[in-house]
Design a protein around this motif. Structure first.
Motif, mmCIF file in Angstrom:
data_model
loop_
_atom_site.group_PDB
_atom_site.id
_atom_site.type_symbol
_atom_site.label_atom_id
_atom_site.label_comp_id
_atom_site.label_asym_id
_atom_site.label_seq_id
_atom_site.Cartn_x
_atom_site.Cartn_y
_atom_site.Cartn_z
ATOM 1 N N VAL A 32 0.878 -1.165 0.000
ATOM 2 C CA VAL A 32 0.000 0.000 0.000
ATOM 3 C C VAL A 32 0.919 1.219 0.000
ATOM 4 O O VAL A 32 1.630 1.465 0.972
ATOM 5 C CB VAL A 32 -0.930 0.004 1.219
ATOM 6 C CG1 VAL A 32 -1.787 1.264 1.225
ATOM 7 C CG2 VAL A 32 -1.815 -1.238 1.218
ATOM 8 N N LEU A 33 0.911 1.955 -1.101
ATOM 9 C CA LEU A 33 1.917 2.976 -1.347
ATOM 10 C C LEU A 33 1.285 4.363 -1.428
ATOM 11 O O LEU A 33 0.131 4.511 -1.825
ATOM 12 C CB LEU A 33 2.657 2.675 -2.653
ATOM 13 C CG LEU A 33 3.253 1.272 -2.775
ATOM 14 C CD1 LEU A 33 3.765 1.036 -4.187
ATOM 15 C CD2 LEU A 33 4.368 1.074 -1.763
ATOM 16 N N GLN A 194 11.334 -0.270 -4.186
ATOM 17 C CA GLN A 194 11.686 -1.534 -3.537
ATOM 18 C C GLN A 194 10.453 -2.303 -3.080
ATOM 19 O O GLN A 194 10.458 -3.529 -3.062
ATOM 20 C CB GLN A 194 12.637 -1.273 -2.370
ATOM 21 C CG GLN A 194 14.041 -0.929 -2.866
ATOM 22 C CD GLN A 194 14.990 -0.602 -1.722
ATOM 23 O OE1 GLN A 194 14.886 0.456 -1.116
ATOM 24 N NE2 GLN A 194 15.904 -1.497 -1.434
ATOM 25 N N SER A 195 9.389 -1.600 -2.726
ATOM 26 C CA SER A 195 8.151 -2.288 -2.352
ATOM 27 C C SER A 195 7.583 -3.059 -3.538
ATOM 28 O O SER A 195 7.131 -4.204 -3.406
ATOM 29 C CB SER A 195 7.124 -1.281 -1.838
ATOM 30 O OG SER A 195 7.572 -0.655 -0.661
ATOM 31 N N LEU A 196 7.589 -2.432 -4.708
ATOM 32 C CA LEU A 196 7.064 -3.099 -5.894
ATOM 33 C C LEU A 196 7.931 -4.283 -6.323
ATOM 34 O O LEU A 196 7.446 -5.206 -6.978
ATOM 35 C CB LEU A 196 6.930 -2.101 -7.049
ATOM 36 C CG LEU A 196 5.833 -1.044 -6.883
ATOM 37 C CD1 LEU A 196 5.884 -0.040 -8.032
ATOM 38 C CD2 LEU A 196 4.463 -1.692 -6.804
ATOM 39 N N GLU A 197 9.185 -4.276 -5.948
ATOM 40 C CA GLU A 197 10.072 -5.388 -6.296
ATOM 41 C C GLU A 197 9.717 -6.664 -5.542
ATOM 42 O O GLU A 197 9.953 -7.769 -6.035
ATOM 43 C CB GLU A 197 11.531 -5.013 -6.018
ATOM 44 C CG GLU A 197 12.115 -4.027 -7.007
ATOM 45 C CD GLU A 197 13.534 -3.623 -6.640
ATOM 46 O OE1 GLU A 197 14.011 -4.045 -5.561
ATOM 47 O OE2 GLU A 197 14.156 -2.880 -7.422
ATOM 48 N N ILE A 198 9.150 -6.541 -4.348
ATOM 49 C CA ILE A 198 8.877 -7.741 -3.548
ATOM 50 C C ILE A 198 7.388 -8.063 -3.431
ATOM 51 O O ILE A 198 7.031 -9.173 -3.025
ATOM 52 C CB ILE A 198 9.489 -7.635 -2.137
ATOM 53 C CG1 ILE A 198 8.796 -6.558 -1.307
ATOM 54 C CG2 ILE A 198 10.985 -7.385 -2.214
ATOM 55 C CD1 ILE A 198 9.212 -6.565 0.144
ATOM 56 N N ALA A 199 6.509 -7.118 -3.765
ATOM 57 C CA ALA A 199 5.071 -7.337 -3.604
ATOM 58 C C ALA A 199 4.474 -8.010 -4.830
ATOM 59 O O ALA A 199 4.927 -7.809 -5.956
ATOM 60 C CB ALA A 199 4.365 -6.012 -3.339
ATOM 61 N N VAL A 217 3.844 -5.588 -11.444
ATOM 62 C CA VAL A 217 4.353 -5.371 -12.804
ATOM 63 C C VAL A 217 3.529 -4.300 -13.509
ATOM 64 O O VAL A 217 4.066 -3.384 -14.149
ATOM 65 C CB VAL A 217 4.345 -6.693 -13.601
ATOM 66 C CG1 VAL A 217 4.714 -6.438 -15.063
ATOM 67 C CG2 VAL A 217 5.307 -7.698 -12.984
ATOM 68 N N GLU A 218 2.208 -4.401 -13.376
ATOM 69 C CA GLU A 218 1.325 -3.413 -14.012
ATOM 70 C C GLU A 218 1.535 -2.016 -13.422
ATOM 71 O O GLU A 218 1.615 -1.024 -14.157
ATOM 72 C CB GLU A 218 -0.137 -3.827 -13.819
ATOM 73 C CG GLU A 218 -0.535 -5.084 -14.577
ATOM 74 C CD GLU A 218 -1.893 -5.621 -14.144
ATOM 75 O OE1 GLU A 218 -2.451 -6.443 -14.890
ATOM 76 O OE2 GLU A 218 -2.385 -5.219 -13.068
ATOM 77 N N ILE A 219 1.618 -1.953 -12.091
ATOM 78 C CA ILE A 219 1.795 -0.658 -11.439
ATOM 79 C C ILE A 219 3.138 -0.035 -11.827
ATOM 80 O O ILE A 219 3.231 1.162 -12.114
ATOM 81 C CB ILE A 219 1.713 -0.806 -9.907
ATOM 82 C CG1 ILE A 219 0.317 -1.277 -9.483
ATOM 83 C CG2 ILE A 219 2.071 0.502 -9.212
ATOM 84 C CD1 ILE A 219 -0.772 -0.278 -9.656
ATOM 85 N N SER A 220 4.188 -0.848 -11.856
ATOM 86 C CA SER A 220 5.524 -0.346 -12.181
ATOM 87 C C SER A 220 5.580 0.242 -13.589
ATOM 88 O O SER A 220 6.334 1.189 -13.838
ATOM 89 C CB SER A 220 6.559 -1.469 -12.059
ATOM 90 O OG SER A 220 6.639 -1.954 -10.751
ATOM 91 N N ALA A 228 4.464 10.585 -11.186
ATOM 92 C CA ALA A 228 4.144 11.121 -9.859
ATOM 93 C C ALA A 228 5.178 10.751 -8.790
ATOM 94 O O ALA A 228 5.474 11.544 -7.916
ATOM 95 C CB ALA A 228 2.768 10.636 -9.428
ATOM 96 N N TYR A 229 5.720 9.522 -8.877
ATOM 97 C CA TYR A 229 6.563 9.046 -7.788
ATOM 98 C C TYR A 229 8.025 8.861 -8.165
ATOM 99 O O TYR A 229 8.893 8.873 -7.301
ATOM 100 C CB TYR A 229 6.016 7.709 -7.254
ATOM 101 C CG TYR A 229 4.703 7.867 -6.540
ATOM 102 C CD1 TYR A 229 4.655 8.231 -5.199
ATOM 103 C CD2 TYR A 229 3.503 7.680 -7.205
ATOM 104 C CE1 TYR A 229 3.451 8.402 -4.538
ATOM 105 C CE2 TYR A 229 2.288 7.841 -6.564
ATOM 106 C CZ TYR A 229 2.274 8.211 -5.230
ATOM 107 O OH TYR A 229 1.084 8.372 -4.582
ATOM 108 N N LEU A 230 8.290 8.648 -9.427
ATOM 109 C CA LEU A 230 9.670 8.383 -9.834
ATOM 110 C C LEU A 230 10.292 9.532 -10.607
ATOM 111 O O LEU A 230 11.461 9.489 -10.948
ATOM 112 C CB LEU A 230 9.722 7.100 -10.675
ATOM 113 C CG LEU A 230 9.121 5.851 -10.003
ATOM 114 C CD1 LEU A 230 9.271 4.642 -10.929
ATOM 115 C CD2 LEU A 230 9.760 5.570 -8.664
#
Length: 232
Positions: A32-33, A194-199, A217-220, A228-230
């Motif tokens: 949850v980001l 890093q959260s998306l890498e493990i979730a 994968v879809e969110i990334s 917005a975030y990167l």
């Protein structure tokens, strides 16, 4: 495992959560980001029964929650809060033992050994005052205390906050290892990459609502998230 539908909550006249829908399945890591102040900690408090919901439903392992924090813990929903919230003047062992006050008392000795096996540094510092630990060690202690309650689902609120880059890597590796042992985890973080890498899946929260959800994968790959975030 966890189903949240139409959850609304806030403080007095200020509504923070404005109809949150999310779920966590058995064996999953779900991220949850969102940025600071979007409602992530309020969500955790509502799920844990610390903050009453004004509307919506929380169903955990077939049980309707939301009435009290003790009810959530009894059901096996365990929340490791932001900022560690350890008892600084008590020893490491005493902090851990307090984790089994409500749930897991019968297996306290076994669970304590499991925590010490997971965090060898805590074993070395068992009689040391918790307030004298490093930031990374205090985060280990907070997670270990949560493990003492035999969680069916562990909510981790900003576990990487305030840690050095090396310790952040170690913390995310730990989350992956706990999940590999069968523990579902809801990872609430500002650290998007890093959260998306493990979730397995993720939800993006903005202004108290879910604005984006899907597989990691879809969110990334979503251009809006990258913008917005990167900053891409």
């Amino acid at each position: 495992m966890l189903e949240v539908r139409g959850l609304r909550a806030g403080y007095g006249a200020v509504e923070v959560l404005r109809g949150i829908d999310l779920s966590v399945g058995r064996g999953e890591i779900v991220a949850v980001l969102g940025a600071n102040g979007v409602g992530k900690t309020t969500l955790n408090m509502a799920l844990s029964g610390v903050l009453p919901a004004t509307s919506g439903t929380i169903t955990f392992d077939g049980v309707a929650l939301g009435a009290s924090a003790s009810m959530a813990v009894d059901a096996g929903l365990v929340h490791v809060p932001e900022g560690r919230k350890i008892f600084p003047n008590m020893s490491v062992r005493e902090n851990l033992e307090l984790g089994s006050y409500r749930r897991g008392a019968k297996n306290r000795a076994r669970n304590l050994e499991n925590v010490f096996d997971t965090f060898p540094r805590l074993r070395e510092r068992a009689v040391q005052a918790a307030g004298t630990l490093s930031g990374g060690e205090q985060q280990m202690l907070a997670i270990g205390r949560g493990m003492m309650a035999e969680p069916k689902l562990l909510i981790l609120d900003e576990p990487s906050l305030g840690l050095s880059p090396l310790l952040v890597e170690e913390m995310f590796s730990l989350v992956r290892r706990l999940n590999a042992d069968g523990l579902p985890i809801m990872l609430v973080e500002q650290n998007v990459v890093q959260s998306l890498e493990i979730a397995a899946r993720a939800y993006i929260i903005e202004n108290g609502t879910v604005t984006m959800s899907g597989t990691s994968v879809e969110i990334s790959a979503n251009p809006e998230l990258k913008r917005a975030y990167l900053g891409l």
